[in-house]
Write an enzyme that holds these catalytic residues in place. Structure first.
Site, PDB file in Angstrom:
ATOM      1  N   TRP A 238       0.810  -1.225   0.000  1.00 43.83           N
ATOM      2  CA  TRP A 238       0.000   0.000   0.000  1.00 43.83           C
ATOM      3  C   TRP A 238       0.845   1.277   0.000  1.00 43.83           C
ATOM      4  O   TRP A 238       0.306   2.366  -0.157  1.00 43.83           O
ATOM      5  CB  TRP A 238      -0.922   0.005   1.231  1.00 43.83           C
ATOM      6  CG  TRP A 238      -2.103  -0.914   1.103  1.00 43.83           C
ATOM      7  CD1 TRP A 238      -2.408  -1.731   0.053  1.00 43.83           C
ATOM      8  CD2 TRP A 238      -3.147  -1.087   2.071  1.00 43.83           C
ATOM      9  NE1 TRP A 238      -3.583  -2.422   0.306  1.00 43.83           N
ATOM     10  CE2 TRP A 238      -4.051  -2.029   1.539  1.00 43.83           C
ATOM     11  CE3 TRP A 238      -3.404  -0.545   3.324  1.00 43.83           C
ATOM     12  CZ2 TRP A 238      -5.194  -2.441   2.236  1.00 43.83           C
ATOM     13  CZ3 TRP A 238      -4.543  -0.951   4.017  1.00 43.83           C
ATOM     14  CH2 TRP A 238      -5.432  -1.893   3.470  1.00 43.83           C
TER      15      TRP A 238
ATOM     16  N   HIS B  55      12.742  -2.332  -0.784  1.00 44.93           N
ATOM     17  CA  HIS B  55      11.940  -1.842  -1.912  1.00 44.93           C
ATOM     18  C   HIS B  55      12.716  -0.720  -2.619  1.00 44.93           C
ATOM     19  O   HIS B  55      13.417   0.059  -1.968  1.00 44.93           O
ATOM     20  CB  HIS B  55      10.591  -1.328  -1.398  1.00 44.93           C
ATOM     21  CG  HIS B  55       9.622  -1.031  -2.493  1.00 44.93           C
ATOM     22  ND1 HIS B  55       9.675   0.133  -3.224  1.00 44.93           N
ATOM     23  CD2 HIS B  55       8.603  -1.759  -3.001  1.00 44.93           C
ATOM     24  CE1 HIS B  55       8.712   0.116  -4.132  1.00 44.93           C
ATOM     25  NE2 HIS B  55       8.042  -1.027  -4.018  1.00 44.93           N
TER      26      HIS B  55
ATOM     27  N   GLU C 233      11.893   2.064  -3.687  1.00 40.94           N
ATOM     28  CA  GLU C 233      11.625   3.417  -3.163  1.00 40.94           C
ATOM     29  C   GLU C 233      12.434   3.675  -1.899  1.00 40.94           C
ATOM     30  O   GLU C 233      12.848   4.803  -1.643  1.00 40.94           O
ATOM     31  CB  GLU C 233      10.119   3.601  -2.925  1.00 40.94           C
ATOM     32  CG  GLU C 233       9.375   3.766  -4.248  1.00 40.94           C
ATOM     33  CD  GLU C 233       7.924   3.299  -4.229  1.00 40.94           C
ATOM     34  OE1 GLU C 233       7.374   3.070  -3.135  1.00 40.94           O
ATOM     35  OE2 GLU C 233       7.360   3.140  -5.322  1.00 40.94           O
TER      36      GLU C 233
ATOM     37  N   SER D  60       3.820  -2.305 -12.026  1.00 41.21           N
ATOM     38  CA  SER D  60       2.604  -2.024 -12.797  1.00 41.21           C
ATOM     39  C   SER D  60       1.806  -3.280 -13.152  1.00 41.21           C
ATOM     40  O   SER D  60       1.287  -3.400 -14.273  1.00 41.21           O
ATOM     41  CB  SER D  60       2.944  -1.211 -14.046  1.00 41.21           C
ATOM     42  OG  SER D  60       3.544   0.019 -13.673  1.00 41.21           O
TER      43      SER D  60
ATOM     44  N   GLY E 222      -0.124   0.193  -6.894  1.00 44.70           N
ATOM     45  CA  GLY E 222      -1.351   0.937  -7.215  1.00 44.70           C
ATOM     46  C   GLY E 222      -2.603   0.081  -7.365  1.00 44.70           C
ATOM     47  O   GLY E 222      -3.663   0.419  -6.813  1.00 44.70           O
TER      48      GLY E 222
HETATM   49  C1  PEP Z   1       5.382  -1.793  -5.755  1.00 44.56           C
HETATM   50  O1  PEP Z   1       4.993  -0.935  -4.975  1.00 44.56           O
HETATM   51  O2  PEP Z   1       6.162  -2.670  -5.357  1.00 44.56           O
HETATM   52  C2  PEP Z   1       4.895  -1.749  -7.136  1.00 44.56           C
HETATM   53  C3  PEP Z   1       5.267  -2.685  -7.954  1.00 44.56           C
HETATM   54  O3  PEP Z   1       4.073  -0.699  -7.480  1.00 44.56           O
HETATM   55  P1  PEP Z   1       3.131  -0.615  -8.799  1.00 44.56           P
HETATM   56  O4  PEP Z   1       2.371  -1.919  -8.874  1.00 44.56           O
HETATM   57  O5  PEP Z   1       2.231   0.549  -8.547  1.00 44.56           O
HETATM   58  O6  PEP Z   1       4.036  -0.451  -9.968  1.00 44.56           O
END
Ligand code: PEP
Length: 249
Positions: free
Chosen positions: A10, A95, A97, A212, A234
């Site tokens: 999330w 991760h 990020e 994604s 997402g």
């Molecule tokens: C993630 O947060 O690990 C991710 C893959 O995000 P998204 O699915 O939005 O690309």
């Protein structure tokens, strides 16, 4: 047989009240589904309510991060034991990020993997190349460094304790998904690298794809032999979309 694992990350979304709404909506939609492992990773502040509401269901809860020390003067940090006591079973480690915005490295990932083990949490260890690395033909080099350094000190007996998430950085939150062939190639590479650490037992380690993933591309990705699940950002935030992802078959 590797049981598929579909996990929602999330990120910085959903207050405790919003978590209650989501969990109460998703529980009946996923009830009785046991051929896929289902994990939700809310922010720290929503974990308590999430574990309380999913007790005795098929939904497991994970955290998005942890610190490697158990206690002490580390303002703002959260330990593995704290997460375990709240009812977490999983924790995302490394991760992209966190690597990009919070200075995490393969060395801190390594410490966090051991901290997760010490608290009996299963780390979902994220690896993946940047766009620059892909364009410079350095995918293998990037993944190899992340796996070797991030998992340093592990051996065959640890094979049941981790999940790997392959998340090409250029595909996270961008709407750009790796093609099934690109993902499949990277997963094969990762399984080979895991073989160097875990030997034959690498065959039993689950490798998720992340980047994604959406209801309209999940089936094709999950059809690849080395893709054992998805880490979803997402598209995991709405109950109807998360339901479709978990029920990808
Ligand atoms: C993630 O947060 O690990 C991710 C893959 O995000 P998204 O699915 O939005 O690309």
């Amino acid at each position: 047989m590797r049981k598929p694992i579909m996990a929602g990350n999330w990120k910085l979304n959903k207050t405790p009240n919003e978590t209650i709404v989501f969990v109460e909506e998703i529980k009946p939609l996923l009830a009785g589904l046991n051929d896929v492992e289902i994990v939700i990773c809310p922010p720290f502040t929503s974990i308590n309510v999430a574990t309380y509401l999913t007790k005795n269901t098929n939904i497991k809860i994970g955290a998005q991060n942890l610190f490697w020390e158990k206690s002490g003067a580390f303002t703002g940090e959260v330990s593995g034991d704290m997460l375990k006591e709240l009812g977490c079973e999983y924790v995302i480690v490394g991760h992209s990020e966190r690597r990009q915005y919070f200075g995490e490295t393969d060395q801190t990932v390594n410490k966090k993997v051991f901290a997760a083990f010490a608290a009996s949490l299963t780390p979902i260890v994220c690896v993946g190349e940047t766009l620059q690395e892909r364009e410079a033909d350095k995918v293998e080099q990037a993944l190899s460094a992340q796996i070797r350094e991030g998992l340093q000190g592990l051996n065959a007996k640890d094979h049941g304790k981790i999940v790997i998430a392959y998340e090409p950085v250029w595909a996270i939150g961008t709407g750009r998904t790796a093609t099934p062939a690109q993902a499949s190639e990277a997963h094969g590479l990762i399984r080979g690298l895991l073989g160097e650490i875990f030997g034959e037992a690498a065959q039993s380690i689950r490798i998720q794809y992340g980047g994604s993933v959406k209801p309209d591309n999940v089936k094709e990705l999950m059809a690849q032999s080395d893709i054992d699940g998805a880490l979803i950002g997402g598209a995991a935030l709405k109950a109807d979309s998360f339901e479709k992802l978990v029920k990808y078959k």
